[in-house]
Design a protein around this motif. Structure first.
Motif, PDB file in Angstrom:
ATOM      1  N   ALA A  66       0.820  -1.216   0.000  1.00 57.75           N
ATOM      2  CA  ALA A  66       0.000   0.000   0.000  1.00 57.75           C
ATOM      3  C   ALA A  66       0.850   1.261   0.000  1.00 57.75           C
ATOM      4  N   THR A  67       1.967   1.248   0.714  1.00 62.18           N
ATOM      5  CA  THR A  67       2.850   2.422   0.750  1.00 62.18           C
ATOM      6  C   THR A  67       4.212   2.133   0.124  1.00 62.18           C
ATOM      7  N   MET A  68       4.318   1.009  -0.536  1.00 63.38           N
ATOM      8  CA  MET A  68       5.583   0.610  -1.145  1.00 63.38           C
ATOM      9  C   MET A  68       5.725   1.246  -2.522  1.00 63.38           C
ATOM     10  N   LEU A  70       1.451  -9.926   6.148  1.00 61.53           N
ATOM     11  CA  LEU A  70       0.376 -10.303   7.066  1.00 61.53           C
ATOM     12  C   LEU A  70       0.158  -9.235   8.131  1.00 61.53           C
ATOM     13  N   TYR A  71       1.219  -8.634   8.653  1.00 67.90           N
ATOM     14  CA  TYR A  71       1.061  -7.561   9.639  1.00 67.90           C
ATOM     15  C   TYR A  71       0.328  -6.368   9.039  1.00 67.90           C
ATOM     16  N   LEU A  72       0.585  -6.081   7.767  1.00 66.01           N
ATOM     17  CA  LEU A  72      -0.036  -4.913   7.137  1.00 66.01           C
ATOM     18  C   LEU A  72      -1.452  -5.175   6.659  1.00 66.01           C
ATOM     19  N   SER A  96       3.753   1.291   6.718  1.00 63.42           N
ATOM     20  CA  SER A  96       5.136   1.222   6.244  1.00 63.42           C
ATOM     21  C   SER A  96       5.556  -0.242   6.094  1.00 63.42           C
ATOM     22  N   PHE A  97       5.811  -0.643   4.868  1.00 67.38           N
ATOM     23  CA  PHE A  97       6.269  -2.017   4.638  1.00 67.38           C
ATOM     24  C   PHE A  97       7.656  -2.234   5.243  1.00 67.38           C
ATOM     25  N   TYR A 155      11.100  -5.038   9.074  1.00 70.70           N
ATOM     26  CA  TYR A 155      12.111  -5.063  10.134  1.00 70.70           C
ATOM     27  C   TYR A 155      11.548  -5.649  11.428  1.00 70.70           C
ATOM     28  N   PHE A 156      10.277  -5.382  11.709  1.00 74.90           N
ATOM     29  CA  PHE A 156       9.657  -5.990  12.886  1.00 74.90           C
ATOM     30  C   PHE A 156       9.581  -7.510  12.728  1.00 74.90           C
ATOM     31  N   SER A 157       9.292  -7.965  11.517  1.00 76.64           N
ATOM     32  CA  SER A 157       9.277  -9.407  11.264  1.00 76.64           C
ATOM     33  C   SER A 157      10.658 -10.015  11.472  1.00 76.64           C
TER      34      SER A 157
END
Length: 693
Positions: A357-359, A458-460, A473-474, A479-481
């Motif tokens: 979406a924001t990439m 999946l998080y987004l 933010s992808f 980075y969280f993944s």
């Protein structure tokens, strides 16, 4: 000779003596479907929405079913007279009418489309009806399919007079009648008694795949022509070309030349598994046309992202379905791995649009192209050899095995397996244990990246899942993944909802499994004992203690203890049996010393060429004519690894050196230590009294 005006159709099966090839009429027949698919793609391209996409699938299905009906008939019967061509031309007009009425059907005006489809089905009914009266062989299946196509014709004619909801219900019944027929037990029993010509069907389905892939090129070029040439346009075109070529590679390397598995529903699943595959491929072409308008440095239009990714997901899932019922001929890994890889990337395509979406569109396109190229790389990994070059057929028989050539090690594990059952092929552990470290690390890095992309997507899927992350933010989700998968947990980025905690829990479980598998693989590969045994380059045919011998030298270059080492030497020699049969025999060569309690320096291996030796009376020329190879195998217990190690080497006739002896490589230091000079390990010198070279 047979009459061109009229002749009796001939029932065809795989058991027929005549080879069936795709005819000119079949190729001409496919042209009308090119126009139909272009029209379908244009209607989807004009207005992209979920409703239009499902409408596109709903109208593509009956058109494809008509093509399947004629293809199945052409596979079963050989006929090409005036009457048959006339019926085929009428059906082509009906298919053309279906293509023309697609826009009206999408607007809910279904009557003309229903009439056209009923006419196309009626033509197939006439083909089977004619064969029913003129051909006794195969009459059981002819009657069945004639009734199926007649019932479908009546249902679609009735649907033209029904209101919209009920008309679509009649359409579904008519299509299920055709699709479900091959699943009937009586039809499957008939197919087992009279097998279809799968080679002809594979060629027909391959040609149709080429047609739908060509639709992607048509859409892409159409979009380029509509825009002025520029560097971004060329980048978009390159991306489209990569995706299209990768889809071609996946199909024609993994499906086109595969065999059907032996279980009851393999054939119908293979047949109708191509329906979503072809439908998705056309939709991919429409999506590739739309991404041409993307700004490379800004997020693309969501509906076009979903269209392209959804179409690719449909292709990958359909490919997995078809591959689940086929066996690849020359794969070195299990066929089931192909199915898992397709499912993984299909699922990735489902969740990727939300993550993009924001990439920037550039990264979105790179990810899509990378997903396709990774599957091509996987294809090369699972089947690194081309079967057409592995074995040439001469008159339907296998040619004799060629003699070993210099540089090829007999029995060294470098042989190529052909035709092994899927469940007996290499698994990933065996493959990576034998592969290079570079191949292993590249595979781990790619898999690690893909897993994190998948979980970031999946998080987004649900907004505001990660605390302190930038909105949509992808990069932050990725980075969280990585932090979750590696259990780093800096504490800045954390889940904020039950959905986020569930995904993080799943990722943690996947991470434990992956880390355990990778750690075990790397540890096993790193701790595997490797020998440092060196074999002399020449093998000598000479004299030792006034006796003819065959000798070579081995050395332990590492210098550690190899305990209780034993060596076995065999020869592959041509012989003629008492019955006059020529064969290549494997015979053991007796050694003066076949074992040693410790092996830390060098070992001179000697075979006496006496009356009991298979080499007795053979000179260098005779050895070159009769001997294929000498194989030496040494086995011992490595004191460093506390494990058994082995080494193997093959000598060929051109390695034989006559009337020479090895140069001494052992010397002593002042402190009493022994020095082995491996610089001179392969050097030889003429035997005293031997004739000059």
């Amino acid at each position: 000779m047979r009459s061109r005006w009229f002749h009796i159709p001939k029932f065809h099966t795989i058991q027929s003596n005549m080879e069936k090839r795709v005819g000119w009429l079949e190729l001409f027949y496919d042209l009308i479907f090119v126009a139909s698919f272009i029209q379908l793609g244009n209607t989807l391209s004009e207005y992209v929405s979920i409703e239009r996409f499902f409408g596109f699938i709903a109208l593509f299905t009956p058109i494809w079913i008509v093509w399947y009906g004629f293809t199945h008939f052409a596979n079963r019967f050989d006929v090409d007279d005036f009457l048959h061509r006339s019926i085929v031309y009428c059906q082509m007009f009906a298919v053309g009418a279906m293509a023309v009425t697609v826009p009206q059907a999408l607007r809910g005006e279904h009557q003309l489309f229903a009439y056209a489809y009923a006419g196309a089905q009626f033509c197939i009914f006439l083909m089977y009806l004619r064969c029913r009266f003129h051909q006794k062989e195969g009459r059981e299946t002819t009657t069945h399919w004639a009734l199926v196509w007649l019932a479908g014709t009546l249902l679609w004619l009735i649907s033209a007079w029904l209101p919209t909801p009920y008309a679509y219900g009649a359409w579904v019944l008519g299509l299920l009648l055709v699709i479900g027929s091959p699943l009937r037990r009586s039809v499957r029993a008939f197919e087992m008694r009279y097998p279809v010509d799968l080679e002809h069907l594979s060629e027909r389905y391959g040609l149709m795949t080429i047609i739908v892939l060509g639709e992607s090129f048509v859409k892409m070029l159409g979009g380029l022509v509509a825009n002025e040439p520029s560097l971004p346009a060329l980048a978009h075109a390159s991306f489209a070309l990569i995706v299209t070529c990768a889809l071609w590679w996946i199909y024609f390397d993994d499906i086109a030349d595969s065999r059907l598995r032996r279980f009851p529903f393999a054939y119908p699943l293979w047949l109708f598994g191509h329906l979503p595959l072809h439908c998705g491929t056309i939709a991919v072409g429409v999506g590739l046309q739309k991404v041409i308008y993307f700004d490379l440095w800004a997020p693309g239009d969501p509906k076009y992202r979903w269209l392209l990714c959804g179409a690719l997901a449909l292709v990958f899932f359909a490919t997995a379905l078809v591959e689940s019922v086929t066996e690849r001929k020359n794969a070195v890994l299990s066929d089931q791995l192909r199915v898992y890889v397709r499912l993984l990337f299909g699922f990735l395509m489902v969740v990727l649009p939300a993550a993009a979406a924001t990439m920037p569109s550039l990264w979105f396109l790179v990810l899509l192209a990378g997903a396709c190229l990774i599957q091509v790389g996987f294809d090369m990994m699972t089947a690194p050899f081309d079967e057409r070059n592995l074995l040439k057929h001469h008159g339907g028989e296998h040619p004799p095995a060629p003699a070993p050539k210099p540089g090829r090690t007999v029995g060294s594990g470098h042989s190529v397996s052909r035709g092994a059952p899927s469940n007996l092929r290499q698994d990933l552990f065996t493959y990576f244990m034998q592969a290079s470290w570079i191949a292993l690390f590249i595979t781990i890095a790619v898999f690690f990246f893909l897993l994190n992309v998948l979980f970031a997507a999946l998080y987004l899927m649900v907004p505001d899942t990660i605390a302190n992350a930038r909105p949509d933010s992808f990069a932050d989700a990725f980075y969280f993944s990585v932090q979750t998968m590696s259990t780093i947990g800096y504490g800045t980025l954390t889940p904020t909802s039950d959905y986020g905690h569930i995904i993080a829990t799943i990722e943690a479980g996947v991470s434990w499994i992956c880390v355990a598998l990778v750690t075990g693989l790397i540890f096993a590969k790193a701790s595997r004992p490797r020998h440092a045994v060196l074999f002399s380059e020449p093998i000598l045919l000479t004299r030792h203690n006034s006796q003819p011998v065959l000798m070579f030298r081995v050395g332990n270059a590492r210098g550690n203890d190899i305990i209780d080492a034993s060596l076995n030497l065999t020869v592959l020699i041509d012989e003629v049996t008492d019955e006059g049969n020529h064969l290549r025999a494997v015979k053991d060569l007796k050694l003066t010393r076949s074992s040693t309690p410790f092996f830390s320096m060098t070992w001179l291996v000697i075979h006496p060429v006496d009356e009991d030796s298979p080499l007795f009376g053979l000179g260098p020329d005779q050895i070159a004519a009769r001997v294929s190879a000498f194989c030496a195998v040494i086995v011992g217990h490595d004191g460093t690894y506390s494990q058994s190690v082995y080494a193997r080497h093959t000598y060929y006739p051109e390695d034989v050196k006559a009337d020479h002896t090895f140069v001494d490589v052992l010397s002593s230091l002042d402190d009493g230590r022994v020095v082995v000079d491996y610089h001179r390990f392969h050097q030889t010198q003429p035997v005293k009294g031997s004739p000059p070279e």
